[in-house]
Design a protein around this motif. Sequence first.
Motif, short mmCIF file in Angstrom:
data_model
loop_
_atom_site.label_atom_id
_atom_site.label_comp_id
_atom_site.label_asym_id
_atom_site.label_seq_id
_atom_site.Cartn_x
_atom_site.Cartn_y
_atom_site.Cartn_z
N ALA A 161 42.15 47.71 48.80
CA ALA A 161 42.93 48.02 47.66
C ALA A 161 44.06 48.80 48.01
O ALA A 161 43.88 49.87 48.73
CB ALA A 161 41.98 48.59 46.53
N VAL A 195 40.30 42.47 29.73
CA VAL A 195 41.38 41.98 30.64
C VAL A 195 42.53 42.75 30.66
O VAL A 195 43.04 43.19 29.31
CB VAL A 195 41.73 40.72 30.34
CG1 VAL A 195 42.92 40.07 31.11
CG2 VAL A 195 40.58 39.44 30.54
N LEU A 208 41.45 49.21 40.13
CA LEU A 208 41.68 47.55 39.97
C LEU A 208 41.92 47.32 38.73
O LEU A 208 41.47 48.01 37.77
CB LEU A 208 40.18 47.48 40.42
CG LEU A 208 39.77 47.67 41.96
CD1 LEU A 208 38.29 47.07 42.17
CD2 LEU A 208 40.93 47.33 43.10
N GLU A 209 42.60 46.20 38.71
CA GLU A 209 42.76 45.78 37.21
C GLU A 209 41.84 44.48 37.00
O GLU A 209 41.45 43.84 37.95
CB GLU A 209 44.39 44.98 37.29
CG GLU A 209 44.71 44.39 35.91
CD GLU A 209 46.01 43.75 36.23
OE1 GLU A 209 46.72 42.94 35.21
OE2 GLU A 209 46.68 43.54 37.44
N VAL A 210 41.46 44.59 35.76
CA VAL A 210 40.24 43.70 35.12
C VAL A 210 41.47 42.52 34.98
O VAL A 210 42.14 42.25 33.99
CB VAL A 210 39.64 44.29 33.99
CG1 VAL A 210 38.70 43.38 33.69
CG2 VAL A 210 38.95 45.50 34.44
N VAL A 211 40.72 41.23 35.48
CA VAL A 211 41.30 39.97 35.37
C VAL A 211 40.17 38.98 35.09
O VAL A 211 39.06 39.06 35.25
CB VAL A 211 42.11 39.39 36.53
CG1 VAL A 211 43.39 40.28 36.86
CG2 VAL A 211 41.31 39.39 37.84
N PRO A 257 40.30 36.97 41.51
CA PRO A 257 40.93 38.48 41.77
C PRO A 257 41.44 38.73 43.15
O PRO A 257 41.26 37.90 44.14
CB PRO A 257 39.80 39.31 41.60
CG PRO A 257 38.50 38.57 42.02
CD PRO A 257 38.74 37.22 41.75
N THR A 258 42.47 39.23 43.28
CA THR A 258 43.12 39.94 44.45
C THR A 258 42.48 41.02 44.92
O THR A 258 41.58 41.52 44.38
CB THR A 258 44.81 40.01 44.16
OG1 THR A 258 44.98 41.01 43.48
CG2 THR A 258 45.44 38.56 43.70
N ASP A 315 43.57 43.87 44.78
CA ASP A 315 43.64 44.98 43.59
C ASP A 315 43.06 44.79 42.18
O ASP A 315 43.74 45.44 41.46
CB ASP A 315 45.36 45.48 43.68
CG ASP A 315 45.76 46.12 44.85
OD1 ASP A 315 44.94 46.87 45.14
OD2 ASP A 315 46.67 45.98 45.29
N GLN A 316 42.44 43.50 42.19
CA GLN A 316 41.74 43.18 40.95
C GLN A 316 40.38 43.00 40.89
O GLN A 316 39.87 43.08 42.07
CB GLN A 316 42.48 41.81 40.52
CG GLN A 316 44.05 42.01 40.48
CD GLN A 316 44.68 40.55 40.06
OE1 GLN A 316 44.09 39.73 40.55
NE2 GLN A 316 45.73 40.46 39.32
N ILE A 368 42.80 49.03 33.71
CA ILE A 368 42.67 49.47 34.85
C ILE A 368 41.29 50.55 35.19
O ILE A 368 41.31 51.38 34.23
CB ILE A 368 43.88 50.39 35.35
CG1 ILE A 368 45.17 49.75 35.21
CG2 ILE A 368 43.80 50.87 36.68
CD1 ILE A 368 45.25 48.47 36.03
#
Length: 412
Positions: free
Chosen positions: A42, A88, A62-65, A69-70, A72-73, A91
């Motif tokens: 990350a 969703v 990390l971003e919640v998706v 995920p990438t 950073d997700q 962070i």
Amino acid sequence: MNNELLSILEYIEQERGINRDQLVGALEAAILSASKKSIHPASDITVKMDPKTGDIRAWAKLEVVDGLPTVDQLIIARAQERFPDAKVGDIVDWEVTPRNFGRIAAQSAKQAIMQQLRKAEKEIVYTEFADRIGHILSGTVKRFEAGSLIITFGKAEGILTSKEKIPGEQYLPGENIHAVLIKVDTEAAGPSLIVSRSHPDFVRALFEREVSEIHDGTVEIMGISREVGSRSKVAVRSNDDRIDPVGACVGVRGNRVKEITKELGNERIDIVPWSGDIRQYAANALQPATIQSVDVNEAKHELVVHVTPEQSKLAFGKRAQNVRLSSKLIGWNINIQIDDTGKGASLEDKIQQAVNQLAASAGVDKITAEVLVSNGYLSCDDLKEADVDDLLNLPGIDADALEAALQGLNDD
């Protein structure tokens, strides 16, 4: 490992004077820099150390998706395992501490940690000494390093290079030493404090220390010219008509100036009264010579000072030092003219006679002789006593012709 880290932090805090918060911050930054690739891919990683337990842990933002995920997700299902209310777009601070992180961090970040600690130390030194530039520091000689002295000033180190020493001075490790602080250089790899004993400000600071009237502003130092280890001229004025500035600097029975001279290795000090009248200022600066008159050339910023033959030696001084220091002190070029009126010959005739005599006796051409006479070297004896470098650096001198003449004089 945690106990070892805590012991190191405590030792450095006590011995180097860096507070615990600075040390922990430096350690966290160093570990992150050295170990980031082994922590998590990350882009936003934070390393934190517990200053009480020594535990080191790492977090990634990390971003919640809701999808693949990438780096950073974080997929929402995984996020909700730790954060049940996550949704969703949130962070989250996701702990990414690797196994055996304390050992990995210590091994990989040692050099970076020391760099950070040195930086913190230099910041402390800058904070303590930045406002003391121009002041005298008292320290202890620690060691010699490539011709320079390394000096300790409390918990800080300074350096006195060979060019900043007074010629002929010798010191041993453990000896006390005084020097003026001329620069605080926190970018240098070595000591941050740059000190000097040859700088004119050292003379200024010594007068401020020894003369209370200078310290409180009653007497002002208006100028200093110095040839290190040999002679200095100091111009002073008083802001109180009741105070004699020269007398204040000399002190009762010369005790004040004697202390300064002693610190400078018996360097001679001339204290002269400053004057706003450039003619009077020049006359004061050229003491102990008594001058007849001064012609001012504003365009050339030059003074032509007339003296009798009897006073010419004093005006020039040995190796023309007196006139040279006087010129530096007042900031004007000084040209000494020997005036022998009343004995049947004009000034120009007397100068030409001196030029002809020197040219014949020293074996130099008349142009070289004119340069030498105008700078106070009137005889072969004067040339023999002079410093060769001083002669060769005279403006307009023919170095080759002069070197040949000096060789001839030395062979005689």
